[in-house]
Design an enzyme around this catalytic site. Structure first.
Site, PDB file in Angstrom:
ATOM      1  N   ASN A 161      47.548  44.021  40.432  1.00 57.16           N
ATOM      2  CA  ASN A 161      47.196  45.230  41.158  1.00 57.16           C
ATOM      3  C   ASN A 161      47.274  45.046  42.685  1.00 57.16           C
ATOM      4  O   ASN A 161      47.804  45.897  43.400  1.00 57.16           O
ATOM      5  CB  ASN A 161      45.770  45.627  40.741  1.00 57.16           C
ATOM      6  CG  ASN A 161      45.281  46.813  41.498  1.00 57.16           C
ATOM      7  OD1 ASN A 161      45.914  47.852  41.493  1.00 57.16           O
ATOM      8  ND2 ASN A 161      44.159  46.666  42.184  1.00 57.16           N
TER       9      ASN A 161
ATOM     10  N   GLN B 258      31.737  37.214  48.154  1.00 51.88           N
ATOM     11  CA  GLN B 258      31.504  38.656  48.044  1.00 51.88           C
ATOM     12  C   GLN B 258      30.322  39.103  48.915  1.00 51.88           C
ATOM     13  O   GLN B 258      30.323  40.205  49.453  1.00 51.88           O
ATOM     14  CB  GLN B 258      31.239  39.009  46.569  1.00 51.88           C
ATOM     15  CG  GLN B 258      31.457  40.463  46.224  1.00 51.88           C
ATOM     16  CD  GLN B 258      32.906  40.805  45.948  1.00 51.88           C
ATOM     17  OE1 GLN B 258      33.592  40.076  45.239  1.00 51.88           O
ATOM     18  NE2 GLN B 258      33.386  41.907  46.488  1.00 51.88           N
TER      19      GLN B 258
ATOM     20  N   ASP C 196      38.640  42.675  38.596  1.00 50.99           N
ATOM     21  CA  ASP C 196      39.204  41.552  39.363  1.00 50.99           C
ATOM     22  C   ASP C 196      40.403  41.108  38.513  1.00 50.99           C
ATOM     23  O   ASP C 196      40.912  41.911  37.711  1.00 50.99           O
ATOM     24  CB  ASP C 196      38.143  40.445  39.560  1.00 50.99           C
ATOM     25  CG  ASP C 196      38.529  39.448  40.652  1.00 50.99           C
ATOM     26  OD1 ASP C 196      38.289  39.730  41.828  1.00 50.99           O
ATOM     27  OD2 ASP C 196      39.098  38.381  40.320  1.00 50.99           O
TER      28      ASP C 196
ATOM     29  N   LYS D 235      29.186  38.593  41.191  1.00 54.41           N
ATOM     30  CA  LYS D 235      30.496  38.445  40.542  1.00 54.41           C
ATOM     31  C   LYS D 235      30.267  38.031  39.105  1.00 54.41           C
ATOM     32  O   LYS D 235      29.217  37.468  38.779  1.00 54.41           O
ATOM     33  CB  LYS D 235      31.312  37.362  41.250  1.00 54.41           C
ATOM     34  CG  LYS D 235      32.798  37.487  41.038  1.00 54.41           C
ATOM     35  CD  LYS D 235      33.412  38.453  42.020  1.00 54.41           C
ATOM     36  CE  LYS D 235      34.876  38.689  41.773  1.00 54.41           C
ATOM     37  NZ  LYS D 235      35.505  39.363  42.930  1.00 54.41           N
TER      38      LYS D 235
END
Ligand code: GLU
Length: 450
Positions: free
Chosen positions: A245, A115, A170, A130
Site C-alpha cells: 500500500n 509510534q 500495517d 502496535k
C-alpha cells in the site's frame, strides 16, 4: 558523549538492553531516540526528573495471546497475537496491526515505541501502540484470512475501544482484514463503534484518502524538504522499494507531481522500468492477483527487467523512498545511493534505514526524512477518520487531502525548526525525536506518577 546527560542516557540504554533481551529492533529504536536527547536534557532540566525516561521506554501494557484457527483443509494452526499499549499520555493508544512471520514481541515493541513519537508529531491527540501476529497471509484464501481475523479479534476485542486503543493496518493488514476484524468486533460487542478501528471501507465509516495517506504523505514530506533547498520533485527520477500500500501510493503521488519512479520490489527481488513504472499494471499484479513482482516485468515488455534477490538501491535515482520494511537499506546501499547522486530520502516504511545508513546520508548532506516524521501521514489520516466517526460525518477526498498536506507541512516545519533550535539545522532525525519527545514528556510530567 561525555557530558553527564550523555552518560545518563547511555546507562539507560544499557539497562533497556539488559531488561529486554533478544529484542534487537526495539534496542535499535530506543537507542536512536536516546542518542538525540542529550541536548534537550541540558536545556530542559525538568526532564531529568527521576523515572521520566524510564517510564517512556516501558510499555504501559503488553498483551500476548493464542490465536487458533483452521485452514481450508481442516488443519489447526496456532499463531501468536500481540498488542503493545505503549503510551496513552496524549490520547488513546493508536497504531497498526502487522501480520507477518517475522513479527515477535521485540518487533511490535520497536513499532510501538516509534509510534508514540510519530503520533505526537501529528499533533492530533493520539497515544502510541502496535500489534499483530506471526501469521503469514501469503497464499492464504479469503476464507482462511477471515477465520484468522475472527479468531484474532475474539481475544483483541477485550482490550480495544474507541476511547482506549484504536488499531489499524500495517504490513499484511489492509482493507480486507480490517473489514473482517470490524465485523467480528461488532458481533462480539453488539455495538456500532466506528472509531474502534481505522482504515475501514468507504461507506461504513472509513475516511477518504486513508489508503493513500502514508505514501502520499511521504512524497509530500520529500517535497517539503526539497522546497527548503529551493527545488522541487518535478522531472526527478525516484527509486522506490516495496509494492504494498505505501509503495503504490508513493509511486502514484510521485507521478502526480511530475517525478518518474523507476522501481518497485518485493521479497523475491525488484523491477526496474526505464520508461517509469506503469502503476495500473503494478496494481493488477500486486493488489488484484497478489502475484510475484517478476510478473510485472514479464507483461510490461522491453522497458522493464526483473532482478532476483538484487538490491533496488543499486538503481540510480535523484530521490529514494524506502517503503518496504525495517532495516532494508544498509550502509553499503546508502553509499551507493550517495555515489549515484541521491538528493533526498524519505522513509515510507518504519525504520527502513539502518543507523549506519542514516549516518552516511547525513554526512553526505542528503535531505533525510526519518519514518516517524515522513510516514506520519497514514496515522494522521487515521486520526481524521476517528474525528469523522465521532461526529458521524464523512469529509470529501479534497478536504482530507488538503488537511494531509497541511499536516505534513507542519511536521516538516516543526522538525526543521527544532533541529535548528538545538544547533543541528537540516537534521530531521534530531528534529523529529526531540519534537515528539518534548510533547510526550510534557504530558507525562503533567499527569503525575502513573
Ligand atoms: N501502520 C501505520 C503506521 O505505521 C498506521 C497506523 C494507524 O493508522 O493507526 O503508522
Amino acid at each position: 558523549m561525555s557530558t553527564p546527560e550523555a552518560s545518563r542516557l547511555e546507562a539507560l540504554r544499557a539497562e533497556v538492553e539488559r531488561r529486554n533481551p533478544a529484542q534487537p529492533e526495539f534496542h535499535q529504536a530506543v537507542r536512536e531516540v536516546l542518542e538525540s536527547l542529550a541536548p534537550v536534557f541540558a536545556a530542559r532540566p525538568e526532564y531529568a526528573e527521576p523515572g521520566l525516561l524510564e517510564r517512556i521506554v516501558e510499555p504501559e501494557r503488553q498483551i500476548l495471546f493464542r490465536v487458533p484457527w483452521q485452514d481450508d483443509r481442516g488443519r489447526v494452526h496456532v499463531n501468536r497475537g500481540f498488542r503493545v499499549e505503549f503510551n496513552s499520555a496524549l490520547g488513546p493508544y493508536k497504531g497498526g496491526l502487522r501480520f507477518h512471520p517475522s513479527v515477535n514481541i521485540g518487533v511490535v515493541k520497536f513499532l510501538g515505541f516509534e509510534q508514540i513519537f510519530k503520533n505526537a508529531l501529528t499533533g492530533l491527540g493520539i497515544g502510541g501502540g502496535k500489534g499483530g501476529s506471526d501469521f503469514d497471509p501469503h497464499g492464504r484464501s479469503d476464507n482462511e484470512i477471515m477465520r484468522f481475523c475472527q479468531s484474532f479479534m475474539t481475544e483483541l476485542s477485550r482490550h480495544i475501544g474507541e476511547h482506549t486503543d484504536v488499531p489499524a493496518g500495517d504490513i499484511g493488514v489492509g482493507g480486507r482484514e480490517i473489514g473482517y476484524l470490524f465485523g467480528q468486533y461488532r458481533r462480539i460487542t453488539n455495538r456500532w463503534e466506528a472509531g474502534v478501528l481505522t482504515g475501514k471501507g468507504i461507506g461504513w465509516g472509513g475516511s477518504a484518502i486513508r489508503p493513500e495517506a502514508t505514501g502520499y504523505g511521504s512524497v509530500l514530506f520529500a517535497a517539503e524538504m526539497l522546497a527548503r533547498r529551493g527545488t522541487t520533485l518535478e522531472g526527478l527520477t525516484a527509486v522506490v522499494s516495496g509494492s504494498g500500500n505505501v509503495a503504490l501510493h508513493t509511486i502514484e503521488k510521485l507521478q502526480q507531481l511530475g517525478a518518474n519512479p523507476l522501481t518497485a520490489s518485493d521479497s523475491s527481488g525488484y523491477v526496474v522500468d526505464t520508461k517509469g513504472i506503469d502503476l495500473e499494471l503494478l496494481r493488477q499484479v500486486k493488489e488484484v492477483e497478489r502475484a510475484r513482482i517478476s510478473e510485472y516485468a514479464v507483461r510490461r515488455g522491453p522497458s522493464a527487467s526483473f532482478v532476483a534477490d538484487g538490491r533496488v538501491w543499486d538503481v540510480a535515482g535523484d530521490v529514494a523512498f524506502p517503503s518496504a520494511t525495517q532495516n532494508e537499506l544498509h550502509e553499503q546501499d546508502a553509499v551507493t545511493l550517495v555515489r549515484n547522486g541521491v538528493k533526498a530520502v524519505s522513509e515510507g516504511a518504519n525504520m527502513p534505514s539502518t543507523p549506519e545508513a542514516v549516518r552516511v546520508f547525513q554526512e553526505a548532506g542528503v535531505a533525510f526524512g526519518p519514518g516517524k516524521a515522513a510516514n506520519a501521514g497514514g496515522v494522521a489520516v487515521s486520526a481524521l477518520e476517528m474525528s469523522q466517526n465521532a461526529a458521524r460525518v464523512a469529509w470529501s477526498a479534497e478536504r482530507v487531502e488538503s488537511e494531509l498536506a497541511a499536516i505534513m507541512k507542519r511536521i516538516h516545519d516543526d522538525t526543521y525548526e527544532t533541529a535548528a533550535r538545538y544547533g543541528t539545522p537540516g537534521d530531521y532525525v534530531t528534529g523529529a525525536n526531540i519534537t515528539g519527545f518534548e510533547r510526550v514528556a510534557d504530558a507525562v510530567l503533567a499527569q503525575g506518577l502513573i
